[in-house]
Design a protein around this motif. Structure first.
Motif, short mmCIF file in Angstrom:
data_model
loop_
_atom_site.label_atom_id
_atom_site.label_comp_id
_atom_site.label_asym_id
_atom_site.label_seq_id
_atom_site.Cartn_x
_atom_site.Cartn_y
_atom_site.Cartn_z
N LEU A 155 0.84 -1.19 0.00
CA LEU A 155 0.00 0.00 0.00
C LEU A 155 0.88 1.25 0.00
O LEU A 155 2.08 1.17 0.19
CB LEU A 155 -0.91 0.02 1.24
CG LEU A 155 -1.81 -1.18 1.46
CD1 LEU A 155 -2.50 -1.08 2.83
CD2 LEU A 155 -2.86 -1.30 0.35
N ARG A 280 -5.22 5.02 -6.11
CA ARG A 280 -6.18 4.33 -5.26
C ARG A 280 -5.89 2.84 -5.26
O ARG A 280 -5.49 2.29 -6.29
CB ARG A 280 -7.61 4.63 -5.74
CG ARG A 280 -8.07 5.98 -5.22
CD ARG A 280 -9.16 6.64 -6.03
NE ARG A 280 -9.64 7.84 -5.34
CZ ARG A 280 -8.95 8.97 -5.22
NH1 ARG A 280 -7.75 9.07 -5.73
NH2 ARG A 280 -9.46 10.00 -4.58
N HIS A 281 -6.09 2.21 -4.10
CA HIS A 281 -5.67 0.83 -3.93
C HIS A 281 -6.86 -0.12 -4.06
O HIS A 281 -7.96 0.20 -3.59
CB HIS A 281 -5.00 0.66 -2.57
CG HIS A 281 -3.74 1.47 -2.44
ND1 HIS A 281 -3.75 2.82 -2.23
CD2 HIS A 281 -2.44 1.10 -2.53
CE1 HIS A 281 -2.50 3.26 -2.18
NE2 HIS A 281 -1.69 2.24 -2.37
N ARG A 285 -6.91 -5.87 -2.09
CA ARG A 285 -5.63 -5.90 -1.37
C ARG A 285 -5.86 -5.69 0.12
O ARG A 285 -5.26 -6.37 0.95
CB ARG A 285 -4.70 -4.81 -1.94
CG ARG A 285 -3.34 -4.74 -1.25
CD ARG A 285 -2.58 -6.04 -1.45
NE ARG A 285 -1.44 -6.15 -0.54
CZ ARG A 285 -1.01 -7.31 -0.04
NH1 ARG A 285 -1.63 -8.44 -0.35
NH2 ARG A 285 0.02 -7.33 0.75
#
Length: 305
Positions: A155, A280-281, A285
Motif C-alpha cells: 500500500l 487508489r488501492h 488488497r
C-alpha cells in the motif's frame, strides 16, 4: 481552477477573524471562494461537522452538525429519521453560506452517506497526534516510518497536514470497504508501529502515559468520527490550512506553518490536489491484509502500546 475575486455571500466583511495574522472575514471568505471546489470535493456526500467562530478565532467557538434553525428552505440538508436535519455541503454556494456564518473548520466523515456503499470508508486513515504540539519533527519521522510499513503491505498513502500540530496519512481505496474490514487493518498497523518504534509511537489513549511519543489515533477511524477536510482552514491564530503534501516535502522537513490561506490557492493552481491525484488501492488488497491478520486482530478494538 475556477477562482472568484470576491465571494458572493458576505456580511460584516471587516470583522477581524485572525488577529495575529491581521486577516478579516473578507480575507477568509475570499479564500473559500478561491479554493471552494476543492474543499467541497472532500465534503460532498459525507457527514459534516463545523467549528463555528462567529467573532473570529479569539472569540467563542462551537461545533455544529445540524442545520441552523434560521436556514433558508432551499439550503441543502441531509434528512435522518428521528433527528433534526443534518448539514450537507454539496456545492460552493453552500460552503460560502456556512463560511459567512463563521464556520472556519470543516470536518468530514470517512464514509459516504449515499449510494450502494453508503456507510463504508473510502480510505484507510491514520491520525498522528504529537504529545508536545511543538514537536512536529517526531510526527514527521513517524509518518515516514508509517509509509515504510504501508509499502511493506503493498500500500501507499498521502500525507496531509492538519493545520495544527499533527499529520494524517490516508490510503485511498478504489472502492469503499466496510469498517469491519478497515478498522482491524488500521488498528493492527497502528499497534505494529508502536511496537516497532516504541520510543516514537504509541496507541496509549491516556495522555499522561504517552510521554514524548506520538499518538497513533486508531479509534479515529470509525463511523462516528470525522477528520479535518483537506483545504479547510483551522481556527488558529496563523490561519493555517490542512494541506496534502508530497513525501518528498516531508523528507525535506516541511513545516505545517508553510501552509496558510495565502499560500494554498496558488499551490493548488501550481500542483493540483495531491489527495485527488493519488493512486487508489484495490479493495481486494486491503481485504487480503485483513484476512491474513491473526484472529484476535480481526476484532475492531484497538490495543494500547
Amino acid at each position: 481552477m475556477k477562482r472568484h475575486e470576491s465571494p458572493p455571500t458576505l456580511t460584516h466583511g471587516d470583522k477581524i477573524y485572525f488577529p495575529a495574522a491581521g486577516l478579516c472575514k473578507r480575507d477568509y471568505m475570499t479564500y473559500l471562494a478561491q479554493i471552494g471546489e476543492h474543499l467541497v470535493r472532500h465534503l460532498r456526500h459525507r457527514p459534516v461537522t463545523l467549528v463555528r467562530c462567529p467573532d473570529g478565532v479569539a472569540g467563542r467557538r462551537f461545533y455544529q452538525r445540524h442545520l441552523p434553525p434560521h436556514a433558508p428552505p432551499s439550503l441543502p440538508r441531509r434528512e435522518v429519521q428521528g433527528e433534526r436535519p443534518l448539514i450537507a455541503i454539496p456545492d460552493v454556494e453552500t460552503l460560502l453560506y456556512y463560511g459567512n456564518l463563521g464556520a472556519i473548520e470543516f470536518h468530514a466523515g470517512l464514509h459516504l452517506v449515499q449510494g450502494p456503499q453508503a456507510g463504508c470508508p473510502t480510505a484507510l486513515t491514520f491520525d498522528l497526534d504529537p504529545s508536545d504540539p511543538r514537536d512536529f519533527e517526531r510526527v514527521r519521522e513517524l509518518a515516514l516510518c508509517l509509509r515504510e510499513v504501508l509499502r511493506g503491505l503493498g500500500l501507499d498513502g498521502v500525507a496531509k497536514t492538519t493545520g495544527a500540530s499533527g499529520l494524517q496519512v490516508l490510503v485511498p481505496l478504489e472502492e469503499p470497504l466496510p469498517y469491519a474490514v478497515t478498522r482491524p487493518v488500521v488498528n493492527f498497523v497502528a499497534a505494529y508501529c508502536a511496537s516497532r518504534w516504541p520510543d516514537l509511537a504509541t496507541t496509549e489513549r491516556r495522555v499522561r502515559h504517552r510521554g514524548r511519543r506520538v499518538y497513533v489515533d486508531a479509534p479515529q477511524h470509525g463511523p462516528t468520527r470525522t477528520l479535518i477536510a483537506a483545504y479547510s482552514v483551522r481556527a488558529v491564530e496563523k490561519a493555517l490550512v490542512s494541506a496534502p503534501i508530497t513525501w518528498a516535502e516531508l523528507e525535506y522537513g516541511v513545516s505545517p506553518d508553510a501552509f496558510d490561506l495565502h499560500v494554498v490557492p496558488d499551490r493548488l493552481e501550481r500542483v493540483g490536489d495531491w489527495l485527488e491525484l493519488a493512486a487508489r488501492h484495490p479493495a481486494s488488497r486491503v481485504r487480503a491484509i485483513h484476512d491474513a491478520l491473526p484472529p484476535p486482530w480481526r476484532q475492531t478494538r484497538v490495543r494500547s502500546v
